[in-house]
Design a protein around this motif. Sequence first.
Motif, PDB file in Angstrom:
ATOM      1  N   SER A   9       2.376   2.504   2.848  1.00  0.00           N
ATOM      2  CA  SER A   9       2.922   1.797   1.692  1.00  0.00           C
ATOM      3  C   SER A   9       2.056   1.950   0.449  1.00  0.00           C
ATOM      4  CB  SER A   9       3.090   0.305   2.022  1.00  0.00           C
ATOM      5  OG  SER A   9       1.833  -0.297   2.285  1.00  0.00           O
ATOM      6  N   GLN A  10       0.742   2.217   0.636  1.00  0.00           N
ATOM      7  CA  GLN A  10      -0.165   2.333  -0.507  1.00  0.00           C
ATOM      8  C   GLN A  10      -0.451   3.783  -0.892  1.00  0.00           C
ATOM      9  OE1 GLN A  10      -3.746  -0.058  -0.203  1.00  0.00           O
ATOM     10  NE2 GLN A  10      -2.674  -1.715   0.843  1.00  0.00           N
ATOM     11  N   ARG A  11       0.110   4.728  -0.178  1.00  0.00           N
ATOM     12  CA  ARG A  11      -0.227   6.135  -0.385  1.00  0.00           C
ATOM     13  C   ARG A  11       0.013   6.605  -1.815  1.00  0.00           C
ATOM     14  NH1 ARG A  11       1.799  11.048  -0.745  1.00  0.00           N
ATOM     15  NH2 ARG A  11       0.704  12.812   0.243  1.00  0.00           N
ATOM     16  N   ASP A  12       1.106   6.159  -2.427  1.00  0.00           N
ATOM     17  CA  ASP A  12       1.435   6.634  -3.767  1.00  0.00           C
ATOM     18  C   ASP A  12       0.415   6.211  -4.818  1.00  0.00           C
ATOM     19  OD1 ASP A  12       3.606   7.960  -2.898  1.00  0.00           O
ATOM     20  OD2 ASP A  12       5.099   6.683  -3.853  1.00  0.00           O
ATOM     21  N   GLN A  13      -0.329   5.146  -4.554  1.00  0.00           N
ATOM     22  CA  GLN A  13      -1.311   4.663  -5.521  1.00  0.00           C
ATOM     23  C   GLN A  13      -2.704   5.237  -5.263  1.00  0.00           C
ATOM     24  OE1 GLN A  13       0.913   2.182  -3.981  1.00  0.00           O
ATOM     25  NE2 GLN A  13       2.183   2.802  -5.731  1.00  0.00           N
ATOM     26  N   MET A  14      -2.823   6.160  -4.321  1.00  0.00           N
ATOM     27  CA  MET A  14      -4.121   6.712  -3.950  1.00  0.00           C
ATOM     28  C   MET A  14      -4.454   7.962  -4.745  1.00  0.00           C
ATOM     29  SD  MET A  14      -3.981   6.364   0.221  1.00  0.00           S
ATOM     30  CE  MET A  14      -3.824   4.763   1.025  1.00  0.00           C
ATOM     31  N   SER A  15      -5.742   8.282  -4.797  1.00  0.00           N
ATOM     32  CA  SER A  15      -6.195   9.517  -5.417  1.00  0.00           C
ATOM     33  C   SER A  15      -5.883  10.693  -4.486  1.00  0.00           C
ATOM     34  CB  SER A  15      -7.696   9.450  -5.682  1.00  0.00           C
ATOM     35  OG  SER A  15      -8.411   9.403  -4.448  1.00  0.00           O
ATOM     36  N   GLN A 110      11.064  -2.379   7.747  1.00  0.00           N
ATOM     37  CA  GLN A 110       9.926  -3.130   7.233  1.00  0.00           C
ATOM     38  C   GLN A 110       9.116  -2.286   6.253  1.00  0.00           C
ATOM     39  OE1 GLN A 110       7.042  -4.272  10.167  1.00  0.00           O
ATOM     40  NE2 GLN A 110       5.982  -5.689   8.812  1.00  0.00           N
ATOM     41  N   GLU A 111       8.889  -1.034   6.599  1.00  0.00           N
ATOM     42  CA  GLU A 111       8.163  -0.139   5.695  1.00  0.00           C
ATOM     43  C   GLU A 111       8.927   0.037   4.392  1.00  0.00           C
ATOM     44  OE1 GLU A 111       7.320   3.547   7.583  1.00  0.00           O
ATOM     45  OE2 GLU A 111       6.382   2.632   9.333  1.00  0.00           O
ATOM     46  N   THR A 112      10.237   0.215   4.485  1.00  0.00           N
ATOM     47  CA  THR A 112      11.062   0.402   3.294  1.00  0.00           C
ATOM     48  C   THR A 112      11.022  -0.827   2.402  1.00  0.00           C
ATOM     49  OG1 THR A 112      12.539   1.938   4.443  1.00  0.00           O
ATOM     50  CG2 THR A 112      13.421   0.846   2.499  1.00  0.00           C
ATOM     51  N   ARG A 113      11.040  -1.991   2.996  1.00  0.00           N
ATOM     52  CA  ARG A 113      10.988  -3.231   2.215  1.00  0.00           C
ATOM     53  C   ARG A 113       9.679  -3.344   1.444  1.00  0.00           C
ATOM     54  NH1 ARG A 113      12.246  -6.195   6.012  1.00  0.00           N
ATOM     55  NH2 ARG A 113      10.262  -7.101   6.622  1.00  0.00           N
ATOM     56  N   LEU A 114       8.580  -2.923   2.063  1.00  0.00           N
ATOM     57  CA  LEU A 114       7.279  -2.982   1.396  1.00  0.00           C
ATOM     58  C   LEU A 114       7.162  -1.965   0.264  1.00  0.00           C
ATOM     59  CD1 LEU A 114       4.969  -3.421   4.513  1.00  0.00           C
ATOM     60  CD2 LEU A 114       5.499  -5.147   2.790  1.00  0.00           C
ATOM     61  N   LEU A 115       7.904  -0.871   0.369  1.00  0.00           N
ATOM     62  CA  LEU A 115       7.854   0.169  -0.656  1.00  0.00           C
ATOM     63  C   LEU A 115       8.665  -0.185  -1.896  1.00  0.00           C
ATOM     64  CD1 LEU A 115       8.274   3.330   1.597  1.00  0.00           C
ATOM     65  CD2 LEU A 115       6.181   2.563   0.474  1.00  0.00           C
ATOM     66  N   ASN A 116       9.529  -1.190  -1.796  1.00  0.00           N
ATOM     67  CA  ASN A 116      10.390  -1.584  -2.906  1.00  0.00           C
ATOM     68  C   ASN A 116      10.108  -3.029  -3.284  1.00  0.00           C
ATOM     69  OD1 ASN A 116      12.569   0.790  -3.099  1.00  0.00           O
ATOM     70  ND2 ASN A 116      12.136   0.408  -0.945  1.00  0.00           N
ATOM     71  N   SER A 230      11.830   4.724   3.803  1.00  0.00           N
ATOM     72  CA  SER A 230      10.877   5.223   4.787  1.00  0.00           C
ATOM     73  C   SER A 230      11.544   5.281   6.153  1.00  0.00           C
ATOM     74  CB  SER A 230       9.645   4.307   4.841  1.00  0.00           C
ATOM     75  OG  SER A 230       8.734   4.744   5.823  1.00  0.00           O
ATOM     76  N   GLY A 231      11.213   6.312   6.905  1.00  0.00           N
ATOM     77  CA  GLY A 231      11.737   6.456   8.260  1.00  0.00           C
ATOM     78  C   GLY A 231      11.140   7.708   8.862  1.00  0.00           C
ATOM     79  N   HIS A 232      10.127   7.553   9.689  1.00  0.00           N
ATOM     80  CA  HIS A 232       9.369   8.703  10.187  1.00  0.00           C
ATOM     81  C   HIS A 232       9.418   8.785  11.710  1.00  0.00           C
ATOM     82  CE1 HIS A 232       7.615   9.092   6.145  1.00  0.00           C
ATOM     83  NE2 HIS A 232       7.521   7.769   6.170  1.00  0.00           N
ATOM     84  N   ASP A 233       9.621   9.998  12.207  1.00  0.00           N
ATOM     85  CA  ASP A 233       9.586  10.241  13.646  1.00  0.00           C
ATOM     86  C   ASP A 233       9.414  11.732  13.866  1.00  0.00           C
ATOM     87  OD1 ASP A 233      10.798  10.667  16.522  1.00  0.00           O
ATOM     88  OD2 ASP A 233      10.467   8.506  16.327  1.00  0.00           O
ATOM     89  N   GLU A 234       8.708  12.101  14.906  1.00  0.00           N
ATOM     90  CA  GLU A 234       8.483  13.524  15.185  1.00  0.00           C
ATOM     91  C   GLU A 234       9.769  14.235  15.580  1.00  0.00           C
ATOM     92  OE1 GLU A 234       5.504  13.698  18.155  1.00  0.00           O
ATOM     93  OE2 GLU A 234       3.871  13.050  16.833  1.00  0.00           O
ATOM     94  N   ARG A 235      10.727  13.485  16.110  1.00  0.00           N
ATOM     95  CA  ARG A 235      12.013  14.076  16.504  1.00  0.00           C
ATOM     96  C   ARG A 235      12.974  14.016  15.323  1.00  0.00           C
ATOM     97  NH1 ARG A 235      12.292   9.738  21.096  1.00  0.00           N
ATOM     98  NH2 ARG A 235      11.413   8.664  19.261  1.00  0.00           N
TER      99      ARG A 235
END
Length: 282
Positions: A9-15, A110-116, A230-235
Amino acid sequence: MSSLLRIRSQRDQMSAIERRIADFILDNAHLLRDYSSQQLANALEVSQSSVVKFSQKLGYKGYPDLKYAVGEDMARSDGQGDGAVEATGEGDRHAMLAETLWQAKSNAEQETRLLNPPETLDAIADAIHRARTVFVIGLGHDSIAARGFTLRLSEAGILAVFHFDPVLMPTSLANAGRDDVLVVFSEHGRRTSLCELSRLFRERIGAVISVTRHSANPLRAQADLALLVSGHDERSHIEQLLYQSALQHLLDLVFMLLCEHAEERMQLLDRNAARMRQLLET
């Protein structure tokens, strides 16, 4: 909040260096327990202090605390999977799949909610509420969600027009004005035609709202406001299900905010629902 969710969730604000560390941890969380801070730094060709500062920026005392938190997340994830098998009984494959999928969808939502953040959702709902016309476009798989969102807006009394061809769309924009809004659905945000259409609309007409994955992409960069999913999975087939589920949940939330903007919108929805029931019953 889990450590991996916090990182994502914080990746976009990182260097740039912090994003390199974040991406490695997200992609190799199961290997982190075997890395010391120095080994991780060497693998990523960054300084050890960068790894320590990265951990502290996330709210941990240092790298050992971050590594421990990631390990707990991985163990908890494994434990939930084992529990599903034990609770449903050996061989109950359908129940196990259902439980695993439900948990994955819940995490994605939950991840999507935190991103918005709330202020972004309020701004998007307000822009749509004030628009004279809402133009919506989506191609391929994106057209399914785009068409459904257009229908919801129409049911709530908002003038919404769905398009599926960016080549033909400029014709219908001839009478568009500064009060109009364009909502562009593109999972990866890299379709050249949609990026060009968004650029022209923003420069000459009104505001653009993008709906994409949580990634750096040209469509998102051009938009005035952005909905991130957001929605991540190896498959790959599971990842698509998670994206669609999280996207629908996010759009439903925006729709609910729109309904709360005006009491007459709720009354209109009730009247439309009553008419539909009457048509189906006759």
